[in-house]
Design a protein around this motif. Structure first.
Motif, PDB file in Angstrom:
ATOM      1  N   THR A  64       3.478 -11.624   0.050  1.00 30.51           N
ATOM      2  CA  THR A  64       2.347 -10.756   0.407  1.00 30.51           C
ATOM      3  C   THR A  64       1.547 -11.354   1.559  1.00 30.51           C
ATOM      4  O   THR A  64       1.166 -10.645   2.504  1.00 30.51           O
ATOM      5  CB  THR A  64       1.421 -10.553  -0.807  1.00 30.51           C
ATOM      6  OG1 THR A  64       2.145  -9.891  -1.847  1.00 30.51           O
ATOM      7  CG2 THR A  64       0.208  -9.703  -0.438  1.00 30.51           C
ATOM      8  N   CYS A  67       3.458 -10.873   4.762  1.00 29.53           N
ATOM      9  CA  CYS A  67       3.443  -9.471   5.181  1.00 29.53           C
ATOM     10  C   CYS A  67       2.119  -9.128   5.865  1.00 29.53           C
ATOM     11  O   CYS A  67       2.089  -8.445   6.904  1.00 29.53           O
ATOM     12  CB  CYS A  67       3.656  -8.544   3.979  1.00 29.53           C
ATOM     13  SG  CYS A  67       5.365  -8.474   3.393  1.00 29.53           S
ATOM     14  N   GLU A  68       1.021  -9.599   5.297  1.00 30.16           N
ATOM     15  CA  GLU A  68      -0.293  -9.337   5.893  1.00 30.16           C
ATOM     16  C   GLU A  68      -0.417 -10.007   7.256  1.00 30.16           C
ATOM     17  O   GLU A  68      -0.926  -9.420   8.213  1.00 30.16           O
ATOM     18  CB  GLU A  68      -1.392  -9.824   4.948  1.00 30.16           C
ATOM     19  CG  GLU A  68      -1.510  -8.992   3.677  1.00 30.16           C
ATOM     20  CD  GLU A  68      -2.611  -9.489   2.759  1.00 30.16           C
ATOM     21  OE1 GLU A  68      -3.217 -10.550   3.079  1.00 30.16           O
ATOM     22  OE2 GLU A  68      -2.862  -8.847   1.722  1.00 30.16           O
ATOM     23  N   ILE A  72       3.103  -6.262   8.332  1.00 29.70           N
ATOM     24  CA  ILE A  72       4.121  -5.421   7.694  1.00 29.70           C
ATOM     25  C   ILE A  72       3.450  -4.530   6.656  1.00 29.70           C
ATOM     26  O   ILE A  72       2.825  -5.021   5.712  1.00 29.70           O
ATOM     27  CB  ILE A  72       5.199  -6.292   7.022  1.00 29.70           C
ATOM     28  CG1 ILE A  72       5.849  -7.220   8.046  1.00 29.70           C
ATOM     29  CG2 ILE A  72       6.248  -5.416   6.345  1.00 29.70           C
ATOM     30  CD1 ILE A  72       6.816  -8.223   7.440  1.00 29.70           C
ATOM     31  N   GLU A  73       3.582  -3.219   6.817  1.00 28.94           N
ATOM     32  CA  GLU A  73       2.937  -2.272   5.919  1.00 28.94           C
ATOM     33  C   GLU A  73       3.919  -1.211   5.447  1.00 28.94           C
ATOM     34  O   GLU A  73       5.077  -1.181   5.873  1.00 28.94           O
ATOM     35  CB  GLU A  73       1.750  -1.603   6.637  1.00 28.94           C
ATOM     36  CG  GLU A  73       0.672  -2.551   7.118  1.00 28.94           C
ATOM     37  CD  GLU A  73      -0.104  -3.204   5.985  1.00 28.94           C
ATOM     38  OE1 GLU A  73       0.030  -2.728   4.837  1.00 28.94           O
ATOM     39  OE2 GLU A  73      -0.837  -4.173   6.237  1.00 28.94           O
ATOM     40  N   ARG A  77       7.037  -3.003   3.764  1.00 26.59           N
ATOM     41  CA  ARG A  77       6.406  -3.974   2.853  1.00 26.59           C
ATOM     42  C   ARG A  77       6.897  -3.769   1.424  1.00 26.59           C
ATOM     43  O   ARG A  77       7.166  -4.741   0.701  1.00 26.59           O
ATOM     44  CB  ARG A  77       4.895  -3.835   2.927  1.00 26.59           C
ATOM     45  CG  ARG A  77       4.124  -4.875   2.132  1.00 26.59           C
ATOM     46  CD  ARG A  77       2.691  -4.900   2.590  1.00 26.59           C
ATOM     47  NE  ARG A  77       1.883  -5.835   1.835  1.00 26.59           N
ATOM     48  CZ  ARG A  77       0.661  -6.218   2.193  1.00 26.59           C
ATOM     49  NH1 ARG A  77       0.134  -5.754   3.320  1.00 26.59           N
ATOM     50  NH2 ARG A  77      -0.026  -7.053   1.451  1.00 26.59           N
ATOM     51  N   GLU A  78       7.025  -2.516   1.021  1.00 30.51           N
ATOM     52  CA  GLU A  78       7.511  -2.206  -0.321  1.00 30.51           C
ATOM     53  C   GLU A  78       8.944  -2.704  -0.493  1.00 30.51           C
ATOM     54  O   GLU A  78       9.321  -3.202  -1.562  1.00 30.51           O
ATOM     55  CB  GLU A  78       7.449  -0.701  -0.571  1.00 30.51           C
ATOM     56  CG  GLU A  78       6.024  -0.159  -0.659  1.00 30.51           C
ATOM     57  CD  GLU A  78       6.001   1.358  -0.729  1.00 30.51           C
ATOM     58  OE1 GLU A  78       7.097   1.963  -0.796  1.00 30.51           O
ATOM     59  OE2 GLU A  78       4.901   1.935  -0.700  1.00 30.51           O
ATOM     60  N   ALA A  81       8.884  -6.409  -1.034  1.00 27.99           N
ATOM     61  CA  ALA A  81       8.389  -6.706  -2.377  1.00 27.99           C
ATOM     62  C   ALA A  81       9.493  -6.485  -3.410  1.00 27.99           C
ATOM     63  O   ALA A  81       9.659  -7.275  -4.350  1.00 27.99           O
ATOM     64  CB  ALA A  81       7.174  -5.835  -2.689  1.00 27.99           C
TER      65      ALA A  81
END
Length: 283
Positions: A64, A67-68, A72-73, A77-78, A81
């Motif tokens: 996380t 990604c921030e 990455i969104e 990002r999903e 994850a």
């Protein structure tokens, strides 16, 4: 965590894929590892473990944070994850941490093709239980319960050849000396019969290098090359030595060992002639 079976799924491969994607994301925004560590207040060792896929179980919080930092969104990002979640699941081989000293079974489980050369012992994917039981004490495993556990773990590895969906393809080149060393009549007969049976399978190719070949090109330490159907996965060459075990991934290293394998194939008997030679040895 639920156990993962051997139908081509491997958390080890998922972990490597996650690391590769995170490295690509960092490079895409032009950020150095030094800058990442400074911004997140991480040690260089922590980031190195992530980027080299050395972490035992991917840390969701670390993913996380990256990604921030990398911006990455959304779906991307999903997806990362979900990849992290899959990489944290436990493969069957983790139940045998006392048997396997590295993550090779995790890579082997996901392989679509295995090419291996053996010159002292028979390839693990072709060994019978009786051969294993004779072999293990040589390596210092002599307790009956421990021997059984090692045999169970090694036989479990062989299930990749029996996958219902896309069984792994095995091509083994074996120096005949590995067979000559089997002097126990019962072990020898059982093992040779098994090799003949395996040689008859459509996904298994066995070639013998006869002792009459003398000195031959490609001779040297045994090795195993793992190939993957996923074009995004880089192949691996595994070397098992007395000192340590090594997994090679660089393109020039892979090329060098595949050239060796082609040399070994060329000097070995054909698959048909090898099967005939094995069959004669069972009589």
């Amino acid at each position: 965590m639920s156990e993962i079976h051997v139908e081509g799924y491997s958390p080890t491969i998922k972990k490597r894929a996650l690391s590769r994607k995170l490295v690509a994301a960092r490079k895409e925004i032009g950020m150095t590892t030094t800058e990442v560590c400074r911004r997140l207040r991480w040690s260089a060792t922590k980031l190195n473990y992530i980027e080299k896929a050395k972490w035992i179980e991917p840390n969701p919080e670390a993913v996380t944070d990256l990604c921030e930092l990398y911006g990455i969104e959304g779906h991307a990002r999903e997806a990362l994850a979900e990849l992290a979640r899959q990489a944290r699941q436990r493969g069957w081989w983790t139940r045998y941490n006392d048997v396997f000293q590295n993550e090779f079974p995790g890579f082997e489980t996901a392989a679509s093709a295995v090419s291996t050369y053996s010159n002292v012992f028979l390839p693990g994917l072709l060994q019978t239980a009786t051969y294993m039981e004779a072999l293990l004490p040589i390596g210092g495993v002599d307790d009956p319960a421990e021997i059984k556990r090692h045999v169970d773990a090694r036989l479990r590895r062989q299930e990749i050849l029996d996958r219902i969906d896309a069984p792994c393809r095995l091509h083994a080149v074996i120096d005949e000396n590995a067979i000559t060393r089997i002097i126990d009549p019962e072990v020898r007969t059982t093992q040779l019969n098994h090799l003949v049976t395996m040689a008859d399978r459509s996904n298994v190719t066995i070639q013998l290098i006869p002792t009459t070949a003398g000195l031959y090109a490609g001779a040297g330490e045994p090795f195993t090359h793992l190939g993957f159907d996923d074009p995004g996965e880089r192949d691996i060459v595994f070397l098992e030595t007395t000192v340590d075990d090594r997994m090679l991934e660089e393109k020039d290293e892979l090329r060098r060992y595949m050239l060796r394998f082609e040399q070994l194939r060329a000097v070995a008997l054909s698959a048909e002639a090898s099967r005939d030679r094995l069959l004669k040895g069972t009589g």
